[in-house]
Design a protein around this motif. Structure first.
Motif, mmCIF file in Angstrom:
data_model
loop_
_atom_site.group_PDB
_atom_site.id
_atom_site.type_symbol
_atom_site.label_atom_id
_atom_site.label_comp_id
_atom_site.label_asym_id
_atom_site.label_seq_id
_atom_site.Cartn_x
_atom_site.Cartn_y
_atom_site.Cartn_z
ATOM 1 N N TYR A 107 0.581 -1.235 -0.064
ATOM 2 C CA TYR A 107 0.037 -0.174 -0.125
ATOM 3 C C TYR A 107 1.048 1.181 0.081
ATOM 4 O O TYR A 107 0.592 2.268 -0.650
ATOM 5 C CB TYR A 107 -0.705 -0.017 1.086
ATOM 6 N N GLN A 108 1.747 1.326 0.815
ATOM 7 C CA GLN A 108 2.849 2.467 0.834
ATOM 8 C C GLN A 108 3.550 2.536 -0.663
ATOM 9 O O GLN A 108 3.612 3.583 -1.014
ATOM 10 C CB GLN A 108 3.837 2.284 2.090
ATOM 11 N N LEU A 109 4.181 1.404 -0.930
ATOM 12 C CA LEU A 109 4.790 1.524 -2.325
ATOM 13 C C LEU A 109 3.848 2.031 -3.371
ATOM 14 O O LEU A 109 4.274 2.634 -4.298
ATOM 15 C CB LEU A 109 5.301 -0.127 -2.630
ATOM 16 N N ASP A 110 2.645 1.622 -3.417
ATOM 17 C CA ASP A 110 1.529 2.131 -4.536
ATOM 18 C C ASP A 110 1.640 3.607 -4.197
ATOM 19 O O ASP A 110 1.551 4.516 -5.492
ATOM 20 C CB ASP A 110 0.426 1.494 -4.305
ATOM 21 N N LEU A 111 1.552 4.410 -3.200
ATOM 22 C CA LEU A 111 1.581 5.665 -2.958
ATOM 23 C C LEU A 111 2.908 6.190 -3.592
ATOM 24 O O LEU A 111 3.015 7.441 -4.090
ATOM 25 C CB LEU A 111 1.459 5.913 -1.395
ATOM 26 N N VAL A 112 4.035 5.779 -3.146
ATOM 27 C CA VAL A 112 5.770 5.827 -3.641
ATOM 28 C C VAL A 112 5.539 5.736 -5.160
ATOM 29 O O VAL A 112 5.921 6.934 -5.900
ATOM 30 C CB VAL A 112 6.445 4.951 -3.250
ATOM 31 N N GLU A 113 4.908 4.846 -5.777
ATOM 32 C CA GLU A 113 4.818 5.044 -7.279
ATOM 33 C C GLU A 113 3.928 5.891 -7.876
ATOM 34 O O GLU A 113 4.154 6.759 -8.719
ATOM 35 C CB GLU A 113 4.101 3.742 -7.774
ATOM 36 N N GLN A 114 2.769 6.311 -7.030
ATOM 37 C CA GLN A 114 1.884 7.352 -7.516
ATOM 38 C C GLN A 114 2.428 8.841 -7.371
ATOM 39 O O GLN A 114 2.405 9.799 -8.280
ATOM 40 C CB GLN A 114 0.604 7.494 -6.684
ATOM 41 N N ASN A 115 3.416 9.005 -6.313
ATOM 42 C CA ASN A 115 3.731 10.292 -6.177
ATOM 43 C C ASN A 115 5.400 10.688 -6.756
ATOM 44 O O ASN A 115 5.684 11.733 -6.925
ATOM 45 C CB ASN A 115 3.872 10.464 -4.450
ATOM 46 N N TYR A 116 6.004 9.551 -6.963
ATOM 47 C CA TYR A 116 7.435 9.714 -7.343
ATOM 48 C C TYR A 116 7.813 8.801 -8.496
ATOM 49 O O TYR A 116 8.643 8.864 -8.991
ATOM 50 C CB TYR A 116 8.481 9.242 -6.075
ATOM 51 N N SER A 117 6.954 7.818 -8.960
ATOM 52 C CA SER A 117 7.267 6.824 -9.678
ATOM 53 C C SER A 117 8.923 6.337 -9.756
ATOM 54 O O SER A 117 9.695 6.659 -10.701
ATOM 55 C CB SER A 117 7.069 7.494 -11.072
#
Length: 306
Positions: free
Chosen positions: A169-179
């Protein structure tokens, strides 16, 4: 504010008093409410209602175990886009002489649900007796670690819950915010190695957790320690220790007393890396790329586990 508190708390006399504070997420202040001191936290950011509702539920769940002192929750409410949480006011100072007692209290909090299971097993066969214990991982409402709501949907499998509803879940947010390319590349290897940290014979009984117990969320009163700002859910007891070792940590007496009641199990250090990874990723998503290096380093260590 005084008029709003009179309306929401059903009181007749409200006066501001000393005890105002401002944290990294919310601000707050102290009030005399019909002669009793109350602390009121407030936040106007999007999602703040979910955050403070989760904190209210967390404080209530923890306080009902009678294992560790928390501010007793009074009421959570919203008005014109701002969320408020009223709780008992406690005169806190930095954790020092009660560190060992807090370690014991936290271990007892983590053992509380397991003890309920033992009692429920004893009650079997007795008509009219029923002890409620939680046999799944998660929580009955969303709670926030910071301002980010956690996925607390109930799950019977801790490893799956940890992998998908915390780290992924946190990695999905990292992907969304920073790719971030490196984080994306490392995740399949991390996911593959997560089960290796949990031997098949290793039983994990759901424990009620604080969820965000770093040094800034613990203190002491004149005669006992206390914890506050929880992001509670039922998970593995070791999870609460991970952030307790980060950001300055707790006094050694805290961990000594804790492990006298809940000894370290084989593989403890590797599991701590998993749990700390969640917190570094969460900080990356809250505060930016200054936490990227620590997150990637932990992902690389986990990816190399045999």
């Amino acid at each position: 504010m005084e008029h709003l508190l009179k309306e929401q708390l059903g009181c007749t006399d409200v006066k501001p008093c000393e005890g105002a504070s401002s944290g990294g997420i919310s601000s707050g202040g102290a009030f005399l409410v019909d002669g009793k001191k109350v602390f009121v936290k407030q936040n106007s950011k999007p999602g703040s209602g979910v955050m403070l509702k989760g904190e209210f539920a967390s404080l209530l769940e923890i306080s009902e175990t009678n294992t560790v002192r928390t501010p007793k929750p009074i009421k959570m409410f919203e008005d014109h886009g701002t969320a408020y949480l009223a709780v008992e006011f406690l005169e806190m100072s930095q954790l020092n002489k009660y560190a060992g007692e807090l370690g014991r209290n936290m271990a007892n909090l983590h053992l509380h649900n397991k003890n309920l299971r033992t009692q429920a097993q004893k009650d079997e066969g007795f008509v009219g007796r029923r002890t409620e214990f939680v046999d799944k991982f998660g929580f009955h409402t969303a709670t926030c670690c910071g301002i980010i709501p956690m996925k607390n949907d109930w799950n019977q499998n801790w490893v799956e819950f940890l992998a998908q509803r915390r780290i992924k879940y946190q990695l999905d947010l990292v992907e969304q915010n920073y790719s971030d390319v490196k984080a994306r590349e490392l995740w399949p290897k991390v996911l593959q190695n997560i089960p290796k940290c949990f031997p098949k014979e290793f039983e994990i009984v759901p424990a009620l957790l604080h969820g965000d117990l770093w040094g800034g969320n613990a203190a002491e009163l004149s005669n006992e320690p206390c914890i506050f700002d929880p992001s509670a859910f039922y998970g593995h007891s070791e999870y609460d220790l991970a952030i307790s070792h980060m950001f300055g940590g707790f006094p050694p007496a805290y961990f000594k007393a804790y492990h006298e009641l809940i000894p370290k199990q084989p593989g403890f250090d590797n599991r701590q890396k998993l749990y700390q990874l969640f917190h570094y990723l969460n900080h990356w998503n809250h505060f930016g790329g200054g936490y990227r290096s620590s997150s990637i380093s932990l992902m690389q260590q986990i990816a190399k586990m045999n």
